[in-house]
Motif scaffolding. Sequence first.
Motif, short mmCIF file in Angstrom:
data_model
loop_
_atom_site.label_atom_id
_atom_site.label_comp_id
_atom_site.label_asym_id
_atom_site.label_seq_id
_atom_site.Cartn_x
_atom_site.Cartn_y
_atom_site.Cartn_z
N VAL A 22 0.84 -1.22 0.00
CA VAL A 22 0.00 0.00 0.00
C VAL A 22 0.87 1.25 0.00
CG1 VAL A 22 -1.63 1.36 1.36
CG2 VAL A 22 -2.01 -1.10 1.06
N THR A 23 1.83 1.31 0.91
CA THR A 23 2.70 2.49 0.97
C THR A 23 3.60 2.55 -0.26
OG1 THR A 23 4.27 1.20 2.32
CG2 THR A 23 2.72 2.62 3.48
N ALA A 26 1.65 4.00 -3.18
CA ALA A 26 1.42 5.44 -2.98
C ALA A 26 2.69 6.23 -3.28
CB ALA A 26 0.97 5.69 -1.53
N ILE A 143 0.37 7.70 3.22
CA ILE A 143 -0.81 7.80 2.35
C ILE A 143 -1.37 9.22 2.39
CG2 ILE A 143 -3.20 7.06 2.05
CD1 ILE A 143 -2.36 4.28 2.88
N SER A 146 0.95 11.48 0.41
CA SER A 146 0.85 11.17 -1.02
C SER A 146 -0.43 11.72 -1.61
CB SER A 146 0.90 9.65 -1.23
OG SER A 146 2.11 9.11 -0.73
#
Length: 285
Positions: A22-23, A26, A143, A146
């Motif tokens: 996920v990171t 992003a 997140i 970003s």
Amino acid sequence: MRGIRNMVLEILETAFIQRALVTGIAVAVICSAVGFFLVLRRHSLFGDALSHMAFGGIAVGLFTNIYPLWTAIVVSVLAALGMTKLRQSTKVPPDATVAVLLSSGLALGIVLVSISGGFSVDLFSFLFGSILLVSPDEVYIIIGLSAGIMAILLLLYRKFMYIAFDEEQAKVSGLQVSKLNYLFIVLASITVIASIRLVGILLISSLIVIPNITAMLFGKGFRKTAIISGAIAVSSVIAGILISYAANIATGGTIVLVLVMIFLAALVAKKAERTKRLAGIKAEA
């Protein structure tokens, strides 16, 4: 084939891999977006200079027992703004100001590290990346940063493009070029800090530059080039994280090697296409 699929599914069910993906996605998106404008401005080394300033900022944080990413943001943003002011108010060439920024950050970090008694495990994780060790709190921070950066870039896309192509003409047209340049520098600085956990200080510029120069080889329009760059960055990050975990090797280095392989493949494909076109022209003649 089924064994590989089962292994991938098992990896994806792991909590820290999910956080890393996920990171990583992003960070890949904002790096390719910010890098797009840096490459257009021919400031490809600026990301490298900011990463070295981040090294100094992280050393400040470790030395003062303050969360290193916050001190890195403060030091990087202030240094980047100072460099932009220096470039605008003097006749110092842009590449020279980048060199000053790069060497200053590195020198600051080395001095503080020597005073504190040498490199620590924490500092090594910042130097080389540790995306698999990202905490839930860091996921939310990355997140959030970003999303904010992408929102501003999308909102001011046309203005940043105008400045990237012809800064003088942008001034004549009435754009507040100085303020927009300062804003973009801040966004670039925060992007570098957000990327540290993914590939580390020493490899950040690769994630900013390589996807964009690879996308430009395809010779598409600017919007398509930006989309292709983002796709290359995201796919490289996903592949790099999965490969590094499966092979138990460094994540940051694996991601960059995947990027380099995609770049080389694009070069070979471009050369083959050019050769084929020339052969067709000769055949028609």
